[in-house]
Design a protein around this motif. Structure first.
Motif, PDB file in Angstrom:
ATOM      1  N   UNK A   2       0.829  -1.217   0.000  1.00 34.35           N
ATOM      2  CA  UNK A   2       0.000   0.000   0.000  1.00 34.35           C
ATOM      3  C   UNK A   2       0.863   1.266   0.000  1.00 34.35           C
ATOM      4  N   UNK A   3       2.069   1.140  -0.496  1.00 34.25           N
ATOM      5  CA  UNK A   3       2.992   2.273  -0.475  1.00 34.25           C
ATOM      6  C   UNK A   3       3.831   2.279  -1.743  1.00 34.25           C
ATOM      7  N   UNK A   4       4.300   3.456  -2.112  1.00 32.42           N
ATOM      8  CA  UNK A   4       5.357   3.560  -3.108  1.00 32.42           C
ATOM      9  C   UNK A   4       6.171   4.806  -2.789  1.00 32.42           C
ATOM     10  N   UNK A  33       0.288   5.599   0.953  1.00 37.61           N
ATOM     11  CA  UNK A  33       1.394   6.566   0.949  1.00 37.61           C
ATOM     12  C   UNK A  33       2.029   6.639  -0.440  1.00 37.61           C
ATOM     13  N   UNK A  34       2.266   7.848  -0.883  1.00 38.96           N
ATOM     14  CA  UNK A  34       3.021   8.060  -2.119  1.00 38.96           C
ATOM     15  C   UNK A  34       4.199   8.980  -1.806  1.00 38.96           C
ATOM     16  N   UNK A  35       5.388   8.480  -2.048  1.00 42.89           N
ATOM     17  CA  UNK A  35       6.581   9.294  -1.826  1.00 42.89           C
ATOM     18  C   UNK A  35       7.209   9.671  -3.154  1.00 42.89           C
ATOM     19  N   UNK A 214      20.922 -13.080   4.646  1.00 39.77           N
ATOM     20  CA  UNK A 214      21.046 -12.073   5.714  1.00 39.77           C
ATOM     21  C   UNK A 214      19.666 -11.713   6.245  1.00 39.77           C
ATOM     22  N   UNK A 215      19.677 -11.078   7.402  1.00 39.35           N
ATOM     23  CA  UNK A 215      18.424 -10.625   7.995  1.00 39.35           C
ATOM     24  C   UNK A 215      18.147  -9.194   7.511  1.00 39.35           C
ATOM     25  N   UNK A 216      17.616  -9.119   6.298  1.00 43.10           N
ATOM     26  CA  UNK A 216      17.424  -7.824   5.638  1.00 43.10           C
ATOM     27  C   UNK A 216      15.968  -7.683   5.231  1.00 43.10           C
ATOM     28  N   UNK A 217      15.438  -6.486   5.495  1.00 42.33           N
ATOM     29  CA  UNK A 217      14.079  -6.143   5.091  1.00 42.33           C
ATOM     30  C   UNK A 217      14.084  -5.741   3.623  1.00 42.33           C
ATOM     31  N   UNK A 218      13.113  -6.235   2.858  1.00 39.57           N
ATOM     32  CA  UNK A 218      13.016  -5.843   1.448  1.00 39.57           C
ATOM     33  C   UNK A 218      11.697  -5.115   1.225  1.00 39.57           C
ATOM     34  N   UNK A 219      11.746  -4.125   0.355  1.00 39.24           N
ATOM     35  CA  UNK A 219      10.514  -3.391   0.024  1.00 39.24           C
ATOM     36  C   UNK A 219      10.370  -3.334  -1.498  1.00 39.24           C
ATOM     37  N   UNK A 220       9.151  -3.101  -1.950  1.00 40.90           N
ATOM     38  CA  UNK A 220       8.921  -2.901  -3.376  1.00 40.90           C
ATOM     39  C   UNK A 220       8.886  -1.411  -3.689  1.00 40.90           C
ATOM     40  N   UNK A 252       4.897  -5.843   3.201  1.00 40.51           N
ATOM     41  CA  UNK A 252       3.660  -5.488   2.504  1.00 40.51           C
ATOM     42  C   UNK A 252       3.250  -4.070   2.876  1.00 40.51           C
ATOM     43  N   UNK A 253       3.568  -3.704   4.111  1.00 39.45           N
ATOM     44  CA  UNK A 253       3.287  -2.350   4.579  1.00 39.45           C
ATOM     45  C   UNK A 253       4.581  -1.788   5.136  1.00 39.45           C
ATOM     46  N   UNK A 254       5.020  -0.729   4.544  1.00 35.12           N
ATOM     47  CA  UNK A 254       6.291  -0.122   4.948  1.00 35.12           C
ATOM     48  C   UNK A 254       6.075   1.369   5.078  1.00 35.12           C
ATOM     49  N   UNK A 255       6.627   1.962   6.134  1.00 34.06           N
ATOM     50  CA  UNK A 255       6.508   3.407   6.334  1.00 34.06           C
ATOM     51  C   UNK A 255       7.852   4.008   6.672  1.00 34.06           C
ATOM     52  N   UNK A 256       8.116   5.147   6.086  1.00 31.58           N
ATOM     53  CA  UNK A 256       9.342   5.872   6.438  1.00 31.58           C
ATOM     54  C   UNK A 256       8.983   6.863   7.542  1.00 31.58           C
TER      55      UNK A 256
END
Ligand SMILES: [Zn+2]
Ligand SMILES: [Zn+2]
Length: 256
Positions: A2-4, A33-35, A214-220, A252-256
């Motif tokens: 739900x973010x880009x 969210x749209x960045x 590695x223990x790394x978070x991935x985002x689209x 799936x849900x990421x926020x800065x």
């Protein structure tokens, strides 16, 4: 999803559409969210097909901030920049961060004068690239790394150096808690031949196989250069197909 957070504007000279059209497309796509993260300008360079001029920066910030207010009840809008990390510009990046919401690192160039990894990246270059990206993460300035496997655009095969570069990047991402972006716009180049493997240049499977250790978070990110890209959710399926069998922690849900 739900973010880009990776969106360009026509100021960079290779994107299309009005700023507001990106917002409307994002709302239609159902994003919360749209960045905007257009290519950062540098005072001393004029690259009309690569990035806005420094003089356009105020207009960019004003335009996106106005949209932020106008659409506040429909979508959360953020404004930022996509930068190439050159340590000598650290103070400049810091000053930008005071005026916007976030910065991301997309290391397109080895140096400011137009030499670009998408044209050519030998084994030595990919290690330089990885260390530049690592320095960006260590700087504490960037919220995520855009297309961390960008260097594959300028190559025609995977190598031990590429695997080493992937490990340098993934290790720094884990240590500094910085997400790595699975870029949904590598598809625009079509499939390329890497040895006998025919794939989109990024997300490049061997790269993400290393990341998965590695223990790394991935985002689209859509890395949108035109408003309609934000509506093309089928891109996610294409990319997941290319990464088939690789276990990543995708947000799936990421926020800065
Ligand atoms: Zn661009
Ligand atoms: Zn971008």
């Amino acid at each position: 999803m739900d973010y880009n957070y990776h969106t360009h504007t026509d100021r960079c000279g290779h994107a299309l559409g009005e700023d507001e059209q990106y917002v409307k497309a994002a709302i239609e796509a159902g994003f919360k969210v749209l960045g905007f993260s257009d290519h950062v300008p540098f005072k001393e360079v004029h690259h009309p097909s690569e990035r806005m001029d420094y003089a356009q920066m105020e207009g960019y910030l004003e335009s996106i901030n106005a949209l932020k207010a106008k659409y506040a009840d429909k979508i959360e809008i953020k404004v930022g920049f996509e930068l190439e990390y050159f340590p000598e510009y650290k103070d400049y990046y810091q000053s930008l961060l005071k005026r916007c919401d976030y910065l991301i690192c997309g290391q397109h160039n080895k140096t400011l004068d137009a030499y670009s990894y998408d044209l050519y990246a030998d084994d030595e270059d990919v290690i330089i690239y990885a260390n530049q990206v690592k320095a960006a993460m260590e700087s504490g300035l960037v919220s995520f790394i855009a297309h961390p496997d960008y260097f594959m655009l300028g190559r025609n095969r995977w190598s031990d150096a590429c695997a080493q570069a992937a490990r340098i990047i993934a290790e720094a991402a884990e240590k500094n808690h910085i997400p790595l972006e699975i870029n949904l716009n590598g598809l625009r180049y079509g499939k390329k031949l890497y040895g006998d493997l025919e794939v989109y240049p990024y997300p490049f499977p061997s790269f993400w196989q290393e990341v998965a250790k590695y223990n790394v978070k991935c985002i689209y990110s859509f890395d949108a250069h035109r408003p309609t890209t934000l509506l093309e959710k089928e891109r996610i399926a294409l990319v997941l197909d290319q990464l088939n069998g690789i276990h990543l922690h995708i947000e799936e849900q990421f926020r800065i």
